[in-house]
Design an enzyme around this catalytic site. Structure first.
Site: not given
Length: 446
Positions: A101, A240, A242, A244
Site C-alpha cells: 500500500s 497511494d 496500490d 486504494d
C-alpha cells in the site's frame, strides 16, 4: 481472534524477513489455495503494484497455488481495487494482491479477496494460518495448477472505473493534477481521467521498482501542490502505491482528507436522494465530520480502524458509504472495496453537478485540530499499551479534556508503531496533550 501472520490488511512486513520471504509466500499460496479454491480447476488472480520484490513474490505465490492444484491468472501491475473487480467479473475463486500500500519499497505484503470481490473474513484467514503450520503436500502431477497472463487486465479495469461516472457528464474543461505515487495506477488513473475528457498533468508515473510512495502520493502531498500551481489545476488528486486511497487538493493547494471526502460525497448523495443508511467512519475520524453529518441529518457510526471493519459495520447497518481519514473510502454503491480512482470520480461528479468548487463543497465541515504521533515499537505493543504510566497519562488527559476532545491510543495494524491521537478544540492544547502521552509511550518502549 488472535492471528499470527494476518494484520488488518493481509500479511505485510519488510522484504526478506518473515513473513515476507519467498519460501513463506510459496507456503502461503499453497495454504490459501487449499482453503479458497475447493472446486476442481479453481482459478486465482494475482495482481501487484510496482515494487521490485513483487516479481519474486508473484513467482512464489504462483508456485504455491500450483502445488495446491490451483490455476493462476497473472494480471501484472494493477490497483488493488482492480483485482477485487476482476476477481468478481471473471468468476475467479480468489484474488491476490502483492502490495504494501502506502509503505516504502522495502516493505511488501499479500492480501486476498474472495469470489465476491470482498476482503476475507477473520475466520477464513485463521483457517489459512492453521494450514501454514502443516507440511506442504503437493498434488499429483496431472492435477498441478497452471499459470497464464491476462494481457487486457488494465483495460478492463479502466472501463470499470469510467462506468462509475455519470453517463450524462464528462470532465471536459476540467484541469486536473494527478499523482500516481509511482505505483499501481500509473497507467490506469491517467487513462480514466483523460478518456472522460479532462486535461491532466501527471506526476509519480515513472516507477522504477524502488521509488513507489517516495516523496509522492497521498502520504507526501508537496509535489502535487507544486504541480497544481504550475498547471493551474482546478483540483489535485493523490493516490497511494496500490491506489486504494485518494486525497485531494483544491486549486489553491488546500488539502482535502478522507473525512472531508466522505462529507462531500455523503451530502451530494443526500441532495440527490440516493443516500442509503448511515455513514461509517473509524475511531480516527475527525469529530468535525460526525458533527457536520449529524447537523445535516445523516447518521454516523465509528468502526475500529481498518477498512475491513468499516465494511463490516456498513453491512450491519445497511450503509453504502464509509471510510478512513487517510483517504481509504468505500463507495459500496459503485464497488466492493476502497478505490482511489472511483472515489475521486465521485467527488468530481459532485463538483460538476453542484457547480461548486472542491473547497466550497468541503467548507460545510469544520475540522477539529487533531494531532497524530507515531511511536516506533521494538517489541510487542501489548506491554506498552498496558504500562501503568501510559494508562495514567491517557486517563489524566481524558479527564482534563472532558467533552472538549478525545484521546485514542492504538497499535498500527500494518506497521510496528503505536499511534497516539488527540483531538480537541484548540490546536495548542491538542498538541501538548499528544506530546505528553507520546513521551510516556516512548519511555515505556525504551
Amino acid at each position: 481472534m488472535k492471528r499470527k501472520y494476518f494484520g488488518t490488511d493481509g500479511v505485510r512486513g519488510p522484504v526478506g524477513r518473515v513473513p515476507m520471504t519467498p519460501d513463506f509466500a510459496l507456503k502461503l499460496g499453497w495454504a490459501a489455495g487449499r482453503v479458497l479454491a475447493r472446486t476442481p480447476h479453481a482459478r486465482v488472480l494475482i495482481g501487484k503494484d510496482t515494487r521490485r520484490s513483487g516479481y519474486m513474490f508473484e513467482s512464489a505465490l504462483e508456485a504455491g497455488f500450483a502445488a495446491a492444484g490451483v490455476e493462476s491468472d497473472m494480471l501484472g501491475p494493477i490497483p488493488t481495487p482492480g483485482v477485487a473487480y476482476l476477481t468478481r467479473a471473471l468468476r475467479a475463486q480468489a484474488g491476490v494482491v502483492i502490495s504494501a500500500s502506502h509503505n516504502p519499497h522495502h516493505d511488501n505484503g499479500v492480501k486476498f479477496f474472495g469470489p465476491d470481490g470482498g476482503k476475507l473474513s477473520d475466520e477464513v484467514e485463521a483457517e489459512i494460518e492453521s494450514l501454514m503450520e502443516k507440511p506442504l503436500e503437493c498434488v499429483e502431477s496431472v492435477e498441478l495448477g497452471r499459470a497464464r497472463r491476462i494481457d487486457d487486465a488494465q483495460g478492463r479495469y479502466i472501463e470499470f472505473c469510467k462506468g462509475s461516472f455519470p453517463l450524462s457528464r464528462n470532465l471536459k474543461g476540467l484541469r486536473i493534477a494527478l499523482d500516481c505515487a509511482n505505483g499501481a495506477a500509473y497507467r490506469t488513473a491517467p487513462a480514466v481521467l483523460e478518456e472522460l475528457g479532462a486535461q491532466v498533468t501527471v506526476i509519480g508515473n515513472k516507477p522504477d521498482g524502488l521509488n513507489i510512495n517516495r516523496d509522492c502520493g497521498s502520504t507526501h502531498l508537496d509535489a502535487l501542490k507544486r504541480a497544481v500551481t504550475a498547471f493551474k489545476a482546478d483540483v489535485g488528486i493523490a493516490l497511494d502505491g496500490d491506489a486504494d486511497r485518494c486525497l485531494m487538493l483544491t486549486a489553491d493547494g488546500r488539502e482535502i482528507d478522507g473525512d472531508e471526502i466522505l462529507y462531500i460525497i455523503a451530502r451530494h448523495r443526500m441532495a440527490s436522494g440516493a443516500l442509503s443508511g448511515p455513514i461509517v467512519g473509524t475511531l480516527m475520524s475527525n469529530l468535525g465530520l460526525e458533527l457536520a453529518l449529524t447537523q445535516a441529518g445523516i447518521g454516523f457510526h465509528r468502526a475500529k480502524v481498518g477498512d475491513r471493519y468499516v465494511l463490516e459495520m456498513l453491512k450491519a447497518h445497511g450503509g453504502e458509504l464509509g471510510g478512513e481519514t487517510s483517504g481509504h473510502t468505500l463507495c459500496l454503491y459503485r464497488t466492493t472495496t476502497g478505490d482511489g480512482t472511483i472515489t475521486a470520480l465521485q467527488v468530481l461528479a459532485a463538483m460538476l453537478e453542484s457547480e461548486r468548487g472542491l473547497g466550497e463543497l468541503a467548507d460545510g465541515m469544520r475540522k477539529f485540530p487533531q494531532v497524530l504521533i507515531n511511536v516506533k515499537l521494538s517489541g510487542p505493543a501489548d506491554g506498552v499499551m498496558a504500562a501503568p504510566s501510559v494508562k495514567a497519562a491517557v486517563e489524566e488527559t481524558e479527564q482534563r479534556l472532558g467533552t472538549r476532545g478525545r484521546v485514542l491510543l492504538r497499535p498500527s495494524g500494518t506497521e510496528p508503531l503505536i499511534r497516539v491521537m488527540v483531538e480537541a478544540q484548540e490546536e495548542a492544547e491538542t498538541r501538548a496533550a499528544a506530546e505528553y502521552i507520546a513521551e510516556r509511550v516512548r519511555a515505556a518502549v525504551a
